[in-house]
Write a protein that holds these residues in place. Structure first.
Motif, mmCIF file in Angstrom:
data_model
loop_
_atom_site.group_PDB
_atom_site.id
_atom_site.type_symbol
_atom_site.label_atom_id
_atom_site.label_comp_id
_atom_site.label_asym_id
_atom_site.label_seq_id
_atom_site.Cartn_x
_atom_site.Cartn_y
_atom_site.Cartn_z
ATOM 1 N N SER A 111 0.820 -1.219 0.000
ATOM 2 C CA SER A 111 0.000 0.000 0.000
ATOM 3 C C SER A 111 0.853 1.268 0.000
ATOM 4 O O SER A 111 0.376 2.344 -0.338
ATOM 5 C CB SER A 111 -0.939 0.000 1.210
ATOM 6 O OG SER A 111 -0.213 0.139 2.422
ATOM 7 N N PHE A 112 2.131 1.135 0.381
ATOM 8 C CA PHE A 112 3.038 2.289 0.355
ATOM 9 C C PHE A 112 3.178 2.828 -1.065
ATOM 10 O O PHE A 112 3.308 4.039 -1.274
ATOM 11 C CB PHE A 112 4.405 1.878 0.908
ATOM 12 C CG PHE A 112 5.387 3.003 1.024
ATOM 13 C CD1 PHE A 112 5.178 4.043 1.918
ATOM 14 C CD2 PHE A 112 6.534 3.037 0.243
ATOM 15 C CE1 PHE A 112 6.081 5.086 2.037
ATOM 16 C CE2 PHE A 112 7.442 4.068 0.357
ATOM 17 C CZ PHE A 112 7.221 5.100 1.249
ATOM 18 N N GLY A 113 3.140 1.909 -2.041
ATOM 19 C CA GLY A 113 3.170 2.347 -3.430
ATOM 20 C C GLY A 113 1.955 3.186 -3.780
ATOM 21 O O GLY A 113 2.050 4.177 -4.513
ATOM 22 N N ILE B 1 -5.024 7.864 0.923
ATOM 23 C CA ILE B 1 -5.721 6.708 1.498
ATOM 24 C C ILE B 1 -6.504 5.961 0.423
ATOM 25 O O ILE B 1 -6.544 4.722 0.394
ATOM 26 C CB ILE B 1 -6.658 7.146 2.639
ATOM 27 C CG1 ILE B 1 -5.845 7.691 3.819
ATOM 28 C CG2 ILE B 1 -7.531 5.989 3.104
ATOM 29 C CD1 ILE B 1 -4.947 6.672 4.474
ATOM 30 N N LEU B 2 -7.125 6.705 -0.506
ATOM 31 C CA LEU B 2 -7.879 6.069 -1.587
ATOM 32 C C LEU B 2 -6.950 5.286 -2.511
ATOM 33 O O LEU B 2 -7.245 4.140 -2.885
ATOM 34 C CB LEU B 2 -8.643 7.123 -2.390
ATOM 35 C CG LEU B 2 -9.790 7.836 -1.659
ATOM 36 C CD1 LEU B 2 -10.422 8.888 -2.563
ATOM 37 C CD2 LEU B 2 -10.843 6.821 -1.212
ATOM 38 N N SER B 3 -5.826 5.896 -2.887
ATOM 39 C CA SER B 3 -4.885 5.193 -3.767
ATOM 40 C C SER B 3 -4.231 4.027 -3.039
ATOM 41 O O SER B 3 -3.960 2.981 -3.641
ATOM 42 C CB SER B 3 -3.816 6.164 -4.282
ATOM 43 O OG SER B 3 -3.160 6.824 -3.205
ATOM 44 N N ALA B 4 -3.992 4.173 -1.731
ATOM 45 C CA ALA B 4 -3.426 3.071 -0.946
ATOM 46 C C ALA B 4 -4.409 1.910 -0.861
ATOM 47 O O ALA B 4 -4.009 0.736 -0.913
ATOM 48 C CB ALA B 4 -3.064 3.557 0.458
ATOM 49 N N ALA B 5 -5.702 2.226 -0.734
ATOM 50 C CA ALA B 5 -6.719 1.175 -0.690
ATOM 51 C C ALA B 5 -6.738 0.395 -2.001
ATOM 52 O O ALA B 5 -6.818 -0.846 -2.003
ATOM 53 C CB ALA B 5 -8.095 1.786 -0.423
ATOM 54 N N GLY B 6 -6.656 1.101 -3.119
ATOM 55 C CA GLY B 6 -6.604 0.424 -4.418
ATOM 56 C C GLY B 6 -5.380 -0.468 -4.535
ATOM 57 O O GLY B 6 -5.472 -1.610 -5.013
ATOM 58 N N ALA B 7 -4.221 0.041 -4.083
ATOM 59 C CA ALA B 7 -2.988 -0.754 -4.146
ATOM 60 C C ALA B 7 -3.068 -1.971 -3.236
ATOM 61 O O ALA B 7 -2.594 -3.059 -3.590
ATOM 62 C CB ALA B 7 -1.794 0.124 -3.751
ATOM 63 N N LEU C 100 -5.376 -4.586 -4.814
ATOM 64 C CA LEU C 100 -4.664 -5.181 -5.951
ATOM 65 C C LEU C 100 -3.586 -6.143 -5.464
ATOM 66 O O LEU C 100 -3.423 -7.249 -6.018
ATOM 67 C CB LEU C 100 -4.040 -4.072 -6.805
ATOM 68 C CG LEU C 100 -3.265 -4.527 -8.051
ATOM 69 C CD1 LEU C 100 -4.192 -5.269 -9.007
ATOM 70 C CD2 LEU C 100 -2.624 -3.331 -8.739
ATOM 71 N N ALA C 101 -2.865 -5.752 -4.417
ATOM 72 C CA ALA C 101 -1.813 -6.616 -3.866
ATOM 73 C C ALA C 101 -2.399 -7.889 -3.274
ATOM 74 O O ALA C 101 -1.838 -8.986 -3.450
ATOM 75 C CB ALA C 101 -1.027 -5.854 -2.796
ATOM 76 N N ALA C 102 -3.527 -7.762 -2.588
ATOM 77 C CA ALA C 102 -4.155 -8.924 -1.949
ATOM 78 C C ALA C 102 -4.515 -9.980 -2.987
ATOM 79 O O ALA C 102 -4.221 -11.174 -2.811
ATOM 80 C CB ALA C 102 -5.394 -8.480 -1.184
ATOM 81 N N PHE C 103 -5.137 -9.566 -4.079
ATOM 82 C CA PHE C 103 -5.551 -10.534 -5.091
ATOM 83 C C PHE C 103 -4.379 -10.976 -5.971
ATOM 84 O O PHE C 103 -4.394 -12.087 -6.505
ATOM 85 C CB PHE C 103 -6.678 -9.957 -5.934
ATOM 86 C CG PHE C 103 -7.962 -9.810 -5.170
ATOM 87 C CD1 PHE C 103 -8.602 -10.923 -4.644
ATOM 88 C CD2 PHE C 103 -8.521 -8.564 -4.941
ATOM 89 C CE1 PHE C 103 -9.787 -10.803 -3.927
ATOM 90 C CE2 PHE C 103 -9.697 -8.430 -4.213
ATOM 91 C CZ PHE C 103 -10.329 -9.555 -3.710
ATOM 92 N N SER C 104 -3.353 -10.122 -6.107
ATOM 93 C CA SER C 104 -2.166 -10.501 -6.890
ATOM 94 C C SER C 104 -1.401 -11.620 -6.198
ATOM 95 O O SER C 104 -0.914 -12.550 -6.859
ATOM 96 C CB SER C 104 -1.251 -9.290 -7.084
ATOM 97 O OG SER C 104 -1.893 -8.301 -7.856
ATOM 98 N N VAL D 154 -9.630 -7.431 4.859
ATOM 99 C CA VAL D 154 -8.313 -7.295 5.493
ATOM 100 C C VAL D 154 -7.546 -6.146 4.854
ATOM 101 O O VAL D 154 -6.965 -5.300 5.539
ATOM 102 C CB VAL D 154 -7.509 -8.610 5.380
ATOM 103 C CG1 VAL D 154 -6.036 -8.380 5.736
ATOM 104 C CG2 VAL D 154 -8.089 -9.675 6.302
ATOM 105 N N ALA D 155 -7.547 -6.089 3.521
ATOM 106 C CA ALA D 155 -6.832 -5.033 2.795
ATOM 107 C C ALA D 155 -7.381 -3.652 3.155
ATOM 108 O O ALA D 155 -6.618 -2.708 3.436
ATOM 109 C CB ALA D 155 -6.934 -5.271 1.287
#
Length: 274
Positions: free
Chosen positions: A47-49, A62-68, A71-75, A181-182
């Protein structure tokens, strides 16, 4: 002491402390029992990305971190299931990529990101009314999910194969829980920060786990310990040490763990003597 409670920022921080305790108590119990602590660590650091991208584009980090994070969780799941990559390698790859992109975007962002320390190490005093509403909504969703789907979550957390035998749609439930969780990880970043968040999701559960293996007791015990640490760290930060509250919250949780370890050892010795 009563004077500080009249300030809006402190009321927000106090409310965020209690809501974060509920969120981390519920999510952390599932993470620890399901043994996906490092998956959560990969999501958190990825999410730092998103935060770096948000600062670079001038949008809410926070919105962009939520998207990241989503995406990371499902990746991680896709890489480990479909691409034949070991789960620990997938976690490490996503973890490193997220941190690298975060540094890259922040380097490209003009000027200095003054809000960066609050995302890395947390500052609960910066919680806004909007953050509080988001935390409240998430806490409500989690409470309803765990109340209505307690047995399903219990089966999946302890034995996914048994849950499949019972006819549960394990993959769907796992995706929903991983999504929550994400989101939970991102919304609680403001409290303790990316660098310390994993401790808030594991230390209370580990402490309670010294005394019981009952999932319900782990949840309630974790919420209580998290609330004590959050509120205690907030008050100590303001009245005693003048350091970020996130640091004190983690130190208090480590203190609870050490005391719990000593107490469990003492109880074990007494039971052996009997």
């Amino acid at each position: 002491m009563p004077s500080i409670f009249s300030y809006q920022f402190f009321q927000n921080a106090l409310g965020a402390s209690l809501l974060t305790a509920v969120i981390c108590g519920l999510v952390g119990a599932y993470i620890v029992v399901r043994r996906i602590v490092f998956v959560s660590g990969g999501i958190t650091h990825a999410s730092f990305g998103g935060i770096g991208l948000g600062l670079y584009l001038g949008i809410n980090p926070i919105l962009s971190a939520a998207g990241a994070a989503v995406l990371a969780a499902f990746s991680i799941g896709k890489l480990s299931r479909s691409e034949g990559i070991r789960e620990d390698s997938a976690i490490a790859s996503v973890w490193a990529l997220g941190m690298a992109l975060g540094v890259l975007f922040m380097t490209l962002t003009p000027g200095y990101a003054t809000s960066l320390p609050s995302y890395l190490f947390g500052n609960i005093l910066l919680v806004t009314s909007g953050d509080l509403i988001a935390l409240g909504a998430l806490a409500l969703v989690l409470v309803l999910l765990f109340v209505l789907g307690y047995r399903r979550i219990l089966y999946i957390a302890f034995d996914a194969d048994f849950a499949r035998v019972r006819g549960l749609r394990v993959e769907l439930w796992e995706r929903v829980l991983l999504l929550l969780v994400a989101v939970s990880l991102v919304l609680t970043i403001r409290s303790v920060g990316i660098m310390l968040l994993l401790s808030l999701l594991t230390l209370p559960q580990t402490t309670v786990g010294l005394f019981t293996s009952d999932f319900r007791q782990i949840i309630f015990g974790s919420i209580i310990l998290s609330a004590l640490a959050n509120v205690g760290g907030l008050l100590l930060s303001y009245y005693v040490l003048s350091v970020p509250s996130g640091v004190l919250i983690i130190l208090l949780l480590f203190l609870f763990l050490a005391l719990g370890k000593c107490l469990s050892a003492l109880l074990r010795k007494r039971s052996l003597r009997r």
